[in-house]
Design an enzyme around this catalytic site. Structure first.
Site, PDB file in Angstrom:
ATOM      1  N   TYR A  38       0.836  -1.210   0.000  1.00 55.24           N
ATOM      2  CA  TYR A  38       0.000   0.000   0.000  1.00 55.24           C
ATOM      3  C   TYR A  38       0.867   1.254   0.000  1.00 55.24           C
ATOM      4  O   TYR A  38       0.711   2.141  -0.850  1.00 55.24           O
ATOM      5  CB  TYR A  38      -0.921  -0.017   1.218  1.00 55.24           C
ATOM      6  CG  TYR A  38      -1.884   1.141   1.277  1.00 55.24           C
ATOM      7  CD1 TYR A  38      -2.943   1.236   0.377  1.00 55.24           C
ATOM      8  CD2 TYR A  38      -1.754   2.139   2.245  1.00 55.24           C
ATOM      9  CE1 TYR A  38      -3.841   2.298   0.443  1.00 55.24           C
ATOM     10  CE2 TYR A  38      -2.652   3.195   2.316  1.00 55.24           C
ATOM     11  CZ  TYR A  38      -3.693   3.265   1.408  1.00 55.24           C
ATOM     12  OH  TYR A  38      -4.579   4.323   1.462  1.00 55.24           O
ATOM     13  N   THR A  59      -0.097   8.079  18.298  1.00 53.95           N
ATOM     14  CA  THR A  59      -1.078   9.131  18.007  1.00 53.95           C
ATOM     15  C   THR A  59      -1.578   9.054  16.565  1.00 53.95           C
ATOM     16  O   THR A  59      -0.875   8.589  15.669  1.00 53.95           O
ATOM     17  CB  THR A  59      -0.497  10.534  18.248  1.00 53.95           C
ATOM     18  OG1 THR A  59       0.553  10.792  17.302  1.00 53.95           O
ATOM     19  CG2 THR A  59       0.017  10.664  19.668  1.00 53.95           C
ATOM     20  N   ARG A  84       1.220  10.350  13.830  1.00 52.22           N
ATOM     21  CA  ARG A  84       0.672  10.751  12.543  1.00 52.22           C
ATOM     22  C   ARG A  84      -0.149  12.010  12.753  1.00 52.22           C
ATOM     23  O   ARG A  84      -1.134  12.003  13.480  1.00 52.22           O
ATOM     24  CB  ARG A  84      -0.187   9.623  11.984  1.00 52.22           C
ATOM     25  CG  ARG A  84      -0.741   9.851  10.595  1.00 52.22           C
ATOM     26  CD  ARG A  84       0.312  10.110   9.566  1.00 52.22           C
ATOM     27  NE  ARG A  84       1.358   9.121   9.443  1.00 52.22           N
ATOM     28  CZ  ARG A  84       1.231   7.915   8.900  1.00 52.22           C
ATOM     29  NH1 ARG A  84       0.072   7.504   8.448  1.00 52.22           N
ATOM     30  NH2 ARG A  84       2.260   7.124   8.782  1.00 52.22           N
TER      31      ARG A  84
END
Length: 337
Positions: free
Chosen positions: A145, A210, A277
């Protein structure tokens, strides 16, 4: 002005919301989907609209249409789906981009690519600006991905430089809302389902990693603003909510909003799972005049109401996968297989 617009992955979570907006604006919308991870129920209400058309098709194969704009959203977007068939996931990102860019070149259409914050990998810069090149594992279990989306961005900018194709590239950060697949394995859907059922809520690692959660309506506003931006604004542009929460905080809020008796349980952290993130949305504010407006509590309330209304027997549970296994557990599973 009415446009003829193609939305690949148009029956998916984000695609169906985008189709809603485009149909409401009066455009002639073609929704293209192979229904690998999407649901026909997402766009059932649009099937009677005179300016909406559904085409079952796989973007890894060429298609010949006449359109003014293309939104390329087709791709499995959660670990349990994209790791189920990693080779096909890479094909969708790369071959899908090639086919849609070829179509845009032939038609002279403007084309939009739904990229992802996963291109930043497990970032060592926080928050992540578009100039950051990432810290990505090219051979890991999530690479199909991550690297597929990175390759698609490369193709978009090469078509822009070499063939003058009018492109827009957005990097999507964690998004949630109604029409998420209940078994997509993402943290919001996982926690809501577990809370509604009164099951233990599974946190991976210490729960202190996070994420930033953007409500779907805000995200679609960002899509439309980027597509309407001047041609000197190809992106990439981060679209996401800069509000940062730990996974544990998310779980506790969902327990509160559902009134659930669920308890928190901890499992090993999956391989290559980012610890932080958060988007830097300076460019989106400056170039698009965009920023999110929906608070996490309000968005979760709407999402919980949606999940509570579902008949889960109509949704397929995921097939066997190792998407949430730690590196050590994954090695053991490979040894036993």
């Amino acid at each position: 002005m009415m446009k003829r617009i193609l939305v690949t992955g148009g029956a998916g979570f984000l695609g169906s919301h985008l189709c809603d907006r485009l149909v409401a604006q009066g455009h002639d919308v073609i929704c293209l989907d192979n229904f690998f991870t999407s649901q026909k129920s997402n766009i059932k209400h649009l099937l009677t609209e005179p300016n909406f058309e559904l085409v079952r098709h796989d973007v890894t194969h060429p298609i010949w249409l006449e359109v003014d704009e293309i939104y390329n959203l087709a791709c499995p977007a959660s670990p349990v789906h994209y790791q189920y068939n990693p080779i096909k996931t890479m094909k969708v990102s790369v071959m899908g981009a090639i086919n849609m860019l070829g179509l845009a070149k032939r038609c002279g259409a403007k084309i939009f690519q739904a990229s992802t914050s996963e291109v930043y990998g497990d970032p060592d810069i926080h928050p992540q600006p578009e100039s950051y090149r990432g810290n990505v594992n090219p051979i890991g279990v999530r690479s199909c991905y991550d690297e597929g989306k990175r390759a698609a961005e490369t193709l978009f900018f090469d078509y822009w430089r070499s063939n003058n194709v009018n492109i827009r590239v957005v990097r999507i950060f964690n998004t949630y809302g109604p029409r998420m697949h209940p078994y997509d394995g993402r943290v919001v859907s996982n926690f809501i389902l577990q809370a509604i059922k009164g099951e233990d809520i599974t946190l991976y690692g210490d729960g202190l990693q996070t994420r930033s959660f953007c409500y779907v309506d805000d995200l679609i506003n960002g899509f439309l603003k980027l597509m309407a931006a001047p041609d000197d604004c190809p992106g990439p542009i981060n679209i996401g909510n800069p509000g940062e929460f730990t996974i544990k905080q998310l779980a506790e809020l969902i327990i509160e909003l559902t009134g659930s008796s669920s308890k928190l349980v901890y499992m090993p952290l999956p391989q290559d799972d980012p610890t932080q993130r958060k988007p830097d949305i300076t460019l989106a504010k400056e170039k698009l005049g965009w920023q999110p407006t929906v608070e996490l509590r309000d968005g979760l309330t709407k999402t919980i109401e949606y999940f509570a209304s579902l008949d889960l027997s109509k949704y397929r549970k995921p097939t066997g996968h190792t998407a949430h296994c730690s590196t050590e557990t994954d090695e053991k599973m490979r040894t036993l297989s």
